[in-house]
Design a protein around this motif. Sequence first.
Motif, short mmCIF file in Angstrom:
data_model
loop_
_atom_site.label_atom_id
_atom_site.label_comp_id
_atom_site.label_asym_id
_atom_site.label_seq_id
_atom_site.Cartn_x
_atom_site.Cartn_y
_atom_site.Cartn_z
N SER A 170 -16.49 -4.18 -11.90
CA SER A 170 -15.72 -3.04 -12.36
C SER A 170 -14.98 -2.38 -11.20
CB SER A 170 -16.63 -2.02 -13.04
OG SER A 170 -17.57 -1.52 -12.11
N ILE A 171 -13.86 -1.69 -11.53
CA ILE A 171 -13.08 -0.94 -10.55
C ILE A 171 -12.89 0.46 -11.12
CG2 ILE A 171 -10.93 -0.82 -9.25
CD1 ILE A 171 -10.58 -3.80 -9.71
N THR A 172 -13.27 1.52 -10.33
CA THR A 172 -13.17 2.88 -10.85
C THR A 172 -12.59 3.82 -9.80
OG1 THR A 172 -15.37 3.57 -10.06
CG2 THR A 172 -15.26 2.46 -12.20
N ASN A 173 -12.10 4.95 -10.27
CA ASN A 173 -11.69 6.07 -9.42
C ASN A 173 -12.38 7.31 -9.95
OD1 ASN A 173 -10.52 8.00 -7.86
ND2 ASN A 173 -8.42 7.62 -8.48
N GLY A 174 -13.69 7.40 -9.70
CA GLY A 174 -14.48 8.52 -10.23
C GLY A 174 -14.34 8.55 -11.74
N THR A 175 -13.98 9.72 -12.28
CA THR A 175 -13.74 9.84 -13.72
C THR A 175 -12.26 9.75 -14.05
OG1 THR A 175 -13.65 12.25 -13.51
CG2 THR A 175 -15.79 11.27 -14.01
N LYS A 176 -11.42 9.54 -13.02
CA LYS A 176 -9.97 9.48 -13.26
C LYS A 176 -9.61 8.25 -14.09
CE LYS A 176 -8.69 13.13 -10.80
NZ LYS A 176 -7.97 14.28 -11.39
N TRP A 177 -10.08 7.07 -13.63
CA TRP A 177 -9.85 5.84 -14.38
C TRP A 177 -10.91 4.80 -14.05
CZ3 TRP A 177 -9.28 2.21 -10.69
CH2 TRP A 177 -8.65 2.56 -9.50
N ARG A 191 -0.31 -0.05 -11.77
CA ARG A 191 -0.78 0.65 -10.58
C ARG A 191 -1.77 1.75 -10.97
NH1 ARG A 191 2.24 5.40 -10.44
NH2 ARG A 191 4.17 5.38 -11.68
N LEU A 192 -2.79 1.94 -10.16
CA LEU A 192 -3.78 3.01 -10.30
C LEU A 192 -3.81 3.76 -8.97
CD1 LEU A 192 -6.61 0.94 -12.02
CD2 LEU A 192 -4.90 2.39 -13.13
N GLU A 193 -3.25 4.98 -8.95
CA GLU A 193 -3.11 5.72 -7.71
C GLU A 193 -4.42 6.40 -7.33
OE1 GLU A 193 -0.42 5.31 -6.13
OE2 GLU A 193 0.82 4.45 -7.72
N SER A 194 -4.63 6.63 -6.02
CA SER A 194 -5.84 7.33 -5.55
C SER A 194 -5.87 8.78 -6.00
CB SER A 194 -5.93 7.25 -4.02
OG SER A 194 -4.79 7.86 -3.44
N THR A 195 -4.72 9.33 -6.42
CA THR A 195 -4.67 10.71 -6.92
C THR A 195 -5.19 10.82 -8.34
OG1 THR A 195 -2.42 10.39 -7.77
CG2 THR A 195 -2.64 11.17 -5.49
N THR A 222 -4.01 4.19 -0.82
CA THR A 222 -3.19 4.92 -1.78
C THR A 222 -3.56 4.60 -3.22
OG1 THR A 222 -1.49 3.20 -1.81
CG2 THR A 222 -1.27 4.94 -0.14
N GLY A 223 -4.46 3.64 -3.44
CA GLY A 223 -4.86 3.29 -4.79
C GLY A 223 -4.95 1.79 -4.96
N ILE A 224 -4.94 1.32 -6.22
CA ILE A 224 -4.99 -0.10 -6.54
C ILE A 224 -3.72 -0.43 -7.31
CG2 ILE A 224 -6.27 -1.92 -7.74
CD1 ILE A 224 -8.75 -0.26 -7.47
N ARG A 225 -2.99 -1.48 -6.89
CA ARG A 225 -1.73 -1.80 -7.54
C ARG A 225 -1.58 -3.33 -7.66
NH1 ARG A 225 0.97 1.80 -6.07
NH2 ARG A 225 -0.62 2.93 -4.88
N GLY A 226 -0.97 -3.74 -8.76
CA GLY A 226 -0.69 -5.14 -9.00
C GLY A 226 0.72 -5.31 -9.51
N ASN A 268 0.84 -1.20 0.00
CA ASN A 268 0.00 0.00 0.00
C ASN A 268 0.87 1.25 0.00
OD1 ASN A 268 -2.40 1.47 0.02
ND2 ASN A 268 -2.50 1.55 2.24
N THR A 269 1.96 1.23 -0.78
CA THR A 269 2.86 2.37 -0.89
C THR A 269 2.67 3.02 -2.26
OG1 THR A 269 4.45 1.24 0.51
CG2 THR A 269 5.26 3.13 -0.76
N ALA A 270 2.46 4.35 -2.31
CA ALA A 270 2.19 5.05 -3.56
C ALA A 270 3.35 4.89 -4.54
CB ALA A 270 1.94 6.53 -3.28
N THR A 271 3.02 4.86 -5.85
CA THR A 271 3.95 4.81 -7.00
C THR A 271 4.75 3.51 -7.05
OG1 THR A 271 5.85 5.88 -5.92
CG2 THR A 271 4.16 7.33 -6.87
N THR A 272 4.32 2.44 -6.34
CA THR A 272 5.04 1.17 -6.38
C THR A 272 4.13 0.07 -6.93
OG1 THR A 272 4.36 0.54 -4.15
CG2 THR A 272 6.40 1.83 -4.36
N TYR A 273 4.74 -1.10 -7.27
CA TYR A 273 4.00 -2.26 -7.74
C TYR A 273 4.09 -3.37 -6.68
CZ TYR A 273 4.94 0.19 -12.15
OH TYR A 273 5.05 1.13 -13.12
N THR A 274 3.21 -4.37 -6.79
CA THR A 274 3.34 -5.53 -5.91
C THR A 274 4.54 -6.37 -6.34
OG1 THR A 274 1.84 -6.84 -7.27
CG2 THR A 274 0.88 -5.61 -5.45
N ALA A 275 5.01 -7.22 -5.45
CA ALA A 275 6.28 -7.89 -5.67
C ALA A 275 6.18 -9.10 -6.60
CB ALA A 275 6.88 -8.33 -4.33
#
Length: 778
Positions: A561-568, A353-357, A345-349, A328-335
């Motif tokens: 579905s997975i969304t972040n408003g209109t961001k993605w 990665r899809l950040e909450s920003t 901080t967002g959704i990442r695989g 759950n660290t921003a701008t990173t991927y899972t291992a």
Amino acid sequence: MAKTLIARGQATITIQKDGYTITQSLGEYIFPADQSGKILSAVSVTSTISVTLGDSAFSNFTIGTITKPTGFSSISVNNTNKTVTFAVAANTTTLADHGKIDIPITISSTIYKLSFVWSKAKKGDTGAAGVDANLLDWVKEWNTGKTLINSNTVITPKLFAGAKNTDGTISGIAIGSFALSTKTSSGTITTETVNGIYGFKDGYKTFYVDNSGNAQLGYGNEYVKYNASTGKIEFGSAVSMQWVGATYIDKDGIFTGTLSADTVSAIDIAASQITSGKISATYINTDELKSTLITASNINALTLTTTKGTIGGWSIDSDSIYRGTKKNTATTYTAASGSMTIGSTGIRGYKWRLESTGAGAVAGGNISWDASGNVTFANSVSLNWTEPIDGITEALGGDEFPKLTKITAEGIYTGSITASQITAGTISADRIAAGSITAAKLDAASIKSDIINTTYINGLECTFTKGKIGNWTITSNKIYNSQISLDAANKRIVVYASTATATSGHRVQLYYNSNSDFGFWATDSAGTCIVSLGSSNKIAGWAITSTSISKGNVSLGSDGSITNGTKWKLNNDGSGQIASGNISWDASGNVTFANAVSVAWTEDIDAITTALGGDEYPKLTKLSATGVYTGTLTATQVNAVSINASSIKAGTLSVDRIAAGSITAAKLDAASIKSDIINTNYINGLECTFTKGSIGGWTIASNKISNSQISMDAANKRFVVYSTTATPTSGQRVQLYYNNNNDFGFLAVNSSGSTIASFGSSNKVAGWAITPTTISKV
């Protein structure tokens, strides 16, 4: 006596129904009198008469005329309150020392009798003064400890049964109000004033019931307590409730075994009746559960707050839902592949990665964008089409004729093409000028038969603001029929008596006024609330609605579905969008770039220019990782060759180039006409009155809408859900209904046809009668 099975598991509970049971609150009374038998003070006592039929209260009885014996000043009967009041005046000397009064009770023309007996307690002669000098000390303390209650003196002693420990503490039972030496949970000896009934072992308090209504069993972190100030039952952190091979409850959750279908009937069962086992998914009627309990209104009314657990193999903690190793660290991927984290901080695989920003990256970072939607492509990215550009060159007339096309962020531009040049293929609807196709240009018969038909209209999601469905009247915010109303404006579903309204008088309803005033509501004929239920829901800060699980801007839809408003957005069919929608794609992988998108690579395009023959060489469009090349195609550069409709990529074709009536249903894009013309917004503007057909699988009749085991019956004023072995009027079912002013509300019936719960004209749960101030069972 008939027996009705209401639950079965490790214990079987049955209800036995007997005949009439007649009781009274006061069956005898002793009148205080002086030595001569004279009643010195006026006395008036009241006895309340109650009748039950089996385990249900019965009110259809009358108290008959009572003969007044000598000495009584009056005997009053109140058949409204079902009471009898006996009065004797002060200074009465004619009252017998004892006697009996018969009270006739009439039920269905049969007379039963109760008896009220009385006697006198005459004051004895005053004896000589006694001597207390030799009384035991504890007897003397009792003798001086007394309380005056209603002119009567009551001894109020202190009681203790047990032993005193060597450290001054006690082991035993204490009753009363006095100070004792006890031990705290840490073992320190202290002085505690008890006020009620308390149990002690080796100085530790093991249970108590105090005069404030609090009660507790156990001590330390192993206790069960009823807190009278909050009305809640509290458990110590070490408490668990365990049944062998079945249910286990502790601070971490509730775990249970298998509960077979024949163990639980489709009735309302109190939680205290479910003692063990598991309910197999095979035996749960999910459709009925969804339609009656797991509804949008019920779920929206809840707030679930969970800080740990799992859902479908996904682990939950205070800030994340994840599979594999949490990241759950921003701008990173899972291992590792297969690991995924949905966190604050967002959704990442793995490699995306899809950040909450609103920022994010895919393809291991080769395509990335910032929170403003600016997209960056790495050098290794290329846009490849399956058909070579040479095929387009040949279709436009060959290499000997210069062809130019202009592609920019605003679109693709080309010259004019005559109608005779279009020999085959289909024309996309967006190539036809808006409003240029009139009714004269359309084959109306084929459109009606192939497009505007029952199958298509049944597939629409319509919002009606007027008309009728199954004799239910529709307004802009309400659907109603007789004394049943679905009121969207006031957020209310209500069933009410003919003498009441949807907002006053005798009624039951599901409603929402505010976050602190919503749920289920039932009133009596005076409009006084009988039952009110309501609450709210969240999981680990993730809000739950009927269509999504969300936290902050990130939302997991019920369709996958997975969304972040209109961001993605990542939709379950494979479509989606990123960079605030500037880049989107459909389920087939077709990608659309918005005007704001620029494809910018860092390498110079001069090398490509040279490779293609230099600046003087005519260029067709080419997009690659090193650049985008294009020219301009003017109208004079298009000769009269045969062009397939599939080759027309931009511009519009004037409708006057189309022969009248030549466009049949087979030539039209039915899907686009349905979505853009014959759509929900258009149909919603019509006033429709449906008396047959179906909507979303619901069958419509003139006075009824039904689906499977659910029926909205306007003719019988009934909203009912019933089991596969029952009908809307018999067997295992729950319903909102109105028969008359004395028979309406909410009703739950088990498989034997016995009523389990009712609210409205009759308010009972498992035989317990409910009034505005009491819950009782005689």
